[in-house]
Design a protein around this motif. Structure first.
Motif, PDB file in Angstrom:
ATOM      1  N   LEU A 115       0.905  -1.112  -0.015  1.00 22.82           N
ATOM      2  CA  LEU A 115      -0.056   0.012  -0.056  1.00 22.82           C
ATOM      3  C   LEU A 115       0.811   1.303   0.176  1.00 22.82           C
ATOM      4  O   LEU A 115       0.310   2.409  -0.036  1.00 22.82           O
ATOM      5  CB  LEU A 115      -1.002   0.175   1.160  1.00 22.82           C
ATOM      6  N   ILE A 116       2.004   1.233   0.030  1.00 19.50           N
ATOM      7  CA  ILE A 116       2.906   2.236   0.076  1.00 19.50           C
ATOM      8  C   ILE A 116       2.737   3.153  -1.353  1.00 19.50           C
ATOM      9  O   ILE A 116       2.688   4.273  -1.160  1.00 19.50           O
ATOM     10  CB  ILE A 116       4.611   1.817   0.077  1.00 19.50           C
ATOM     11  N   ALA A 117       2.702   2.641  -2.556  1.00 21.81           N
ATOM     12  CA  ALA A 117       2.622   3.124  -3.721  1.00 21.81           C
ATOM     13  C   ALA A 117       1.379   4.184  -3.675  1.00 21.81           C
ATOM     14  O   ALA A 117       1.211   5.308  -4.419  1.00 21.81           O
ATOM     15  CB  ALA A 117       2.477   2.336  -4.974  1.00 21.81           C
ATOM     16  N   SER A 118       0.430   3.709  -3.169  1.00 21.20           N
ATOM     17  CA  SER A 118      -0.964   4.475  -3.112  1.00 21.20           C
ATOM     18  C   SER A 118      -1.034   5.341  -1.804  1.00 21.20           C
ATOM     19  O   SER A 118      -2.358   5.936  -1.821  1.00 21.20           O
ATOM     20  CB  SER A 118      -2.068   3.384  -3.056  1.00 21.20           C
ATOM     21  N   ASN A 119      -0.206   5.537  -0.984  1.00 19.85           N
ATOM     22  CA  ASN A 119       0.021   6.435  -0.056  1.00 19.85           C
ATOM     23  C   ASN A 119      -0.790   6.116   1.054  1.00 19.85           C
ATOM     24  O   ASN A 119      -1.489   6.936   1.722  1.00 19.85           O
ATOM     25  CB  ASN A 119      -0.012   8.218  -0.618  1.00 19.85           C
ATOM     26  N   PHE A 120      -1.529   4.894   1.185  1.00 24.35           N
ATOM     27  CA  PHE A 120      -2.339   4.511   2.231  1.00 24.35           C
ATOM     28  C   PHE A 120      -1.718   4.347   3.550  1.00 24.35           C
ATOM     29  O   PHE A 120      -2.370   4.321   4.831  1.00 24.35           O
ATOM     30  CB  PHE A 120      -3.026   3.346   2.005  1.00 24.35           C
ATOM     31  N   VAL A 121      -0.296   4.074   3.585  1.00 19.06           N
ATOM     32  CA  VAL A 121       0.292   3.769   4.974  1.00 19.06           C
ATOM     33  C   VAL A 121       1.661   4.793   4.731  1.00 19.06           C
ATOM     34  O   VAL A 121       2.090   5.239   3.743  1.00 19.06           O
ATOM     35  CB  VAL A 121       0.827   2.383   4.929  1.00 19.06           C
ATOM     36  N   SER A 122       2.131   5.226   5.979  1.00 20.46           N
ATOM     37  CA  SER A 122       3.424   5.853   5.781  1.00 20.46           C
ATOM     38  C   SER A 122       4.583   5.201   6.110  1.00 20.46           C
ATOM     39  O   SER A 122       4.453   3.916   6.543  1.00 20.46           O
ATOM     40  CB  SER A 122       3.297   7.079   7.101  1.00 20.46           C
ATOM     41  N   MET A 123       5.795   5.571   5.852  1.00 18.96           N
ATOM     42  CA  MET A 123       6.998   4.757   6.129  1.00 18.96           C
ATOM     43  C   MET A 123       7.282   4.594   7.508  1.00 18.96           C
ATOM     44  O   MET A 123       7.871   3.787   7.741  1.00 18.96           O
ATOM     45  CB  MET A 123       8.002   5.555   5.384  1.00 18.96           C
ATOM     46  N   GLN A 124       6.329   5.684   8.440  1.00 21.35           N
ATOM     47  CA  GLN A 124       6.664   5.537   9.826  1.00 21.35           C
ATOM     48  C   GLN A 124       6.012   4.140  10.179  1.00 21.35           C
ATOM     49  O   GLN A 124       6.580   3.285  11.015  1.00 21.35           O
ATOM     50  CB  GLN A 124       6.120   6.637  10.670  1.00 21.35           C
ATOM     51  N   GLU A 125       4.825   3.837   9.826  1.00 29.31           N
ATOM     52  CA  GLU A 125       4.288   2.580  10.002  1.00 29.31           C
ATOM     53  C   GLU A 125       4.945   1.371   9.494  1.00 29.31           C
ATOM     54  O   GLU A 125       5.306   0.629  10.028  1.00 29.31           O
ATOM     55  CB  GLU A 125       2.849   2.387   9.455  1.00 29.31           C
ATOM     56  N   ILE A 126       5.563   1.480   8.251  1.00 27.93           N
ATOM     57  CA  ILE A 126       6.445   0.150   7.686  1.00 27.93           C
ATOM     58  C   ILE A 126       7.471   0.026   8.740  1.00 27.93           C
ATOM     59  O   ILE A 126       7.814  -1.118   9.062  1.00 27.93           O
ATOM     60  CB  ILE A 126       6.778   0.709   6.421  1.00 27.93           C
ATOM     61  N   ASP A 127       8.418   1.196   9.208  1.00 31.34           N
ATOM     62  CA  ASP A 127       9.481   0.906  10.228  1.00 31.34           C
ATOM     63  C   ASP A 127       8.781   0.171  11.414  1.00 31.34           C
ATOM     64  O   ASP A 127       9.480  -0.480  11.843  1.00 31.34           O
ATOM     65  CB  ASP A 127      10.006   2.367  10.333  1.00 31.34           C
ATOM     66  N   GLU A 128       7.828   0.891  11.839  1.00 31.37           N
ATOM     67  CA  GLU A 128       7.081   0.118  13.178  1.00 31.37           C
ATOM     68  C   GLU A 128       6.828  -1.296  12.935  1.00 31.37           C
ATOM     69  O   GLU A 128       7.283  -2.248  13.714  1.00 31.37           O
ATOM     70  CB  GLU A 128       5.850   0.854  13.521  1.00 31.37           C
ATOM     71  N   ARG A 129       6.266  -1.664  11.883  1.00 29.56           N
ATOM     72  CA  ARG A 129       5.917  -2.958  11.416  1.00 29.56           C
ATOM     73  C   ARG A 129       7.158  -3.877  11.330  1.00 29.56           C
ATOM     74  O   ARG A 129       7.373  -4.999  11.879  1.00 29.56           O
ATOM     75  CB  ARG A 129       5.037  -3.204  10.316  1.00 29.56           C
ATOM     76  N   SER A 130       8.082  -3.234  10.705  1.00 29.25           N
ATOM     77  CA  SER A 130       9.436  -4.179  10.577  1.00 29.25           C
ATOM     78  C   SER A 130      10.282  -4.300  11.841  1.00 29.25           C
ATOM     79  O   SER A 130      10.710  -5.473  12.151  1.00 29.25           O
ATOM     80  CB  SER A 130      10.339  -3.204   9.644  1.00 29.25           C
ATOM     81  N   ALA A 131      10.317  -3.351  12.734  1.00 30.85           N
ATOM     82  CA  ALA A 131      10.994  -3.468  14.408  1.00 30.85           C
ATOM     83  C   ALA A 131       9.864  -4.429  14.857  1.00 30.85           C
ATOM     84  O   ALA A 131      10.568  -5.354  15.491  1.00 30.85           O
ATOM     85  CB  ALA A 131      10.725  -2.010  14.851  1.00 30.85           C
ATOM     86  N   ASP A 132       8.721  -4.526  14.854  1.00 32.30           N
ATOM     87  CA  ASP A 132       7.849  -5.675  15.467  1.00 32.30           C
ATOM     88  C   ASP A 132       8.129  -7.105  15.003  1.00 32.30           C
ATOM     89  O   ASP A 132       8.112  -7.996  15.752  1.00 32.30           O
ATOM     90  CB  ASP A 132       6.408  -5.298  15.249  1.00 32.30           C
ATOM     91  N   LEU A 133       8.246  -7.058  13.648  1.00 30.83           N
ATOM     92  CA  LEU A 133       8.608  -8.232  13.101  1.00 30.83           C
ATOM     93  C   LEU A 133      10.112  -8.736  13.536  1.00 30.83           C
ATOM     94  O   LEU A 133      10.290 -10.054  13.955  1.00 30.83           O
ATOM     95  CB  LEU A 133       8.723  -8.405  11.470  1.00 30.83           C
ATOM     96  N   SER A 134      10.883  -8.005  13.710  1.00 28.72           N
ATOM     97  CA  SER A 134      12.397  -8.257  14.346  1.00 28.72           C
ATOM     98  C   SER A 134      12.297  -8.810  15.695  1.00 28.72           C
ATOM     99  O   SER A 134      12.926  -9.696  16.269  1.00 28.72           O
ATOM    100  CB  SER A 134      13.316  -7.015  14.156  1.00 28.72           C
ATOM    101  N   ASN A 135      11.425  -8.282  16.538  1.00 31.91           N
ATOM    102  CA  ASN A 135      11.310  -8.422  17.950  1.00 31.91           C
ATOM    103  C   ASN A 135      10.564  -9.938  18.024  1.00 31.91           C
ATOM    104  O   ASN A 135      10.863 -10.837  18.736  1.00 31.91           O
ATOM    105  CB  ASN A 135      10.281  -7.471  18.646  1.00 31.91           C
ATOM    106  N   LYS A 136       9.628 -10.042  17.118  1.00 31.31           N
ATOM    107  CA  LYS A 136       8.769 -11.464  17.181  1.00 31.31           C
ATOM    108  C   LYS A 136       9.738 -12.428  16.610  1.00 31.31           C
ATOM    109  O   LYS A 136       9.875 -13.499  17.210  1.00 31.31           O
ATOM    110  CB  LYS A 136       7.686 -11.580  16.295  1.00 31.31           C
ATOM    111  N   GLN A 137      10.794 -12.115  15.704  1.00 33.77           N
ATOM    112  CA  GLN A 137      11.652 -13.314  15.155  1.00 33.77           C
ATOM    113  C   GLN A 137      12.688 -13.520  16.249  1.00 33.77           C
ATOM    114  O   GLN A 137      13.276 -14.689  16.568  1.00 33.77           O
ATOM    115  CB  GLN A 137      12.410 -12.820  14.038  1.00 33.77           C
ATOM    116  N   ALA A 138      13.066 -12.427  17.316  1.00 35.60           N
ATOM    117  CA  ALA A 138      14.086 -12.660  18.219  1.00 35.60           C
ATOM    118  C   ALA A 138      13.247 -13.411  19.197  1.00 35.60           C
ATOM    119  O   ALA A 138      13.995 -14.485  19.941  1.00 35.60           O
ATOM    120  CB  ALA A 138      14.569 -11.333  18.913  1.00 35.60           C
ATOM    121  N   ALA A 139      12.127 -13.346  19.720  1.00 34.52           N
ATOM    122  CA  ALA A 139      11.615 -14.154  20.658  1.00 34.52           C
ATOM    123  C   ALA A 139      11.198 -15.970  19.985  1.00 34.52           C
ATOM    124  O   ALA A 139      11.713 -16.446  20.890  1.00 34.52           O
ATOM    125  CB  ALA A 139       9.890 -13.388  20.693  1.00 34.52           C
ATOM    126  N   VAL A 140      10.999 -15.681  18.737  1.00 33.19           N
ATOM    127  CA  VAL A 140      11.290 -17.342  18.227  1.00 33.19           C
ATOM    128  C   VAL A 140      12.434 -17.722  18.622  1.00 33.19           C
ATOM    129  O   VAL A 140      12.487 -19.102  19.017  1.00 33.19           O
ATOM    130  CB  VAL A 140      10.814 -17.290  17.093  1.00 33.19           C
TER     131      VAL A 140
END
Length: 252
Positions: A83-108
């Motif tokens: 959804l980045i190309a259509s400007n429905f989400v911001s890069m801030q949200e992408i960064d937050e989701r990426s950090a959340d994924l990194s935390n979840k993978q570390a927990a795994v």
């Protein structure tokens, strides 16, 4: 003539391992009693550890939960990226989701390491022999409480079939005259008509302050297990001197 010296010695095993449990539990079974010949890696006892089993089940469940959370976080991130190309989400949200994924993978990874640790401990529920030998002690029985570690509870000991003779009472004055590799003859009270060949293998190169003696080790073959660790032995050693010792024949 060559000078010799007779010394008392004690038979010792080349290897002796007091075996302590690595897990808490109760002795479930025992398959080798004292005097039994055992091989390296042979399972001779098994411990029942219900507490450890439950911890392992919980750790596996936690790992499955962390893996599910990680997969959901990864799927959410991938959808947000489309959804980045259509400007429905911001890069801030992408960064937050990426950090959340990194935390979840570390927990795994953390949960996976915990499962592997508990699985390694569960492997110690089976007591195995560290080397070929003979069981010399069994100080526990089926149903006995087993405590992990070497500080509590009696050990279960093994010693090898082949052994060595270690001299306990060696006058230090003769140390320079006994060379590594020198040959010796061993005799024992239980075999009055037999002798065993031995070789000097090691010397402590120090004098014990309490006894004023030097400890030396002689190796000898014991393929049939005739020589028992802890037994008394008489050792006749040939001395090597730089000068010929004075020998006075008996009077006639």
């Amino acid at each position: 003539m060559s000078a010799t010296i007779d010394l008392p010695g004690r038979l010792e095993a080349y290897y002796r391992a007091p075996i302590f449990a690595r897990v808490n539990g109760y002795l479930k079974s025992w398959s080798a009693d004292i005097g039994a010949k055992v091989a390296a890696g042979q399972v001779i006892a098994e411990i029942e550890a219900p507490d450890l089993d439950q911890q392992l089940l919980q750790a596996r469940a936690d790992l499955a939960s962390q893996q599910a959370s990680s997969k959901l976080s990864e799927a959410t991130l991938n959808r947000r990226k489309t959804l980045i190309a259509s400007n429905f989400v911001s890069m801030q949200e992408i960064d937050e989701r990426s950090a959340d994924l990194s935390n979840k993978q570390a927990a795994v990874n953390s949960s996976q390491a915990n499962v592997e640790r508990l699985e390694a401990l569960a492997g110690y529920k089976k007591i195995t022999v560290p080397f070929d030998g003979v069981v010399t002690a069994r100080d526990t029985d089926v149903g006995a409480l087993i405590n992990a570690g070497g500080g509590s509870g009696p050990p279960m000991s093994w010693s090898p079939i082949s052994g060595s003779c270690a001299l306990r009472q060696r006058p230090p004055d003769y140390v320079p005259a006994i060379r590594i590799g020198a040959k010796a003859v061993i005799s024992m009270p239980e075999y009055p008509n037999r002798t065993f060949d031995a070789t000097v293998e090691a010397s402590s190169q120090s004098v014990d302050v309490g006894s004023g003696t030097t400890r030396m080790q002689l190796g000898l073959d014991n393929p049939k297990g005739e020589l028992m660790p802890g037994g008394y032995a008489n050792v006749r050693l040939s001395l090597v001197r730089d000068t010929v010792p004075l020998h006075i024949p008996p009077a006639r």
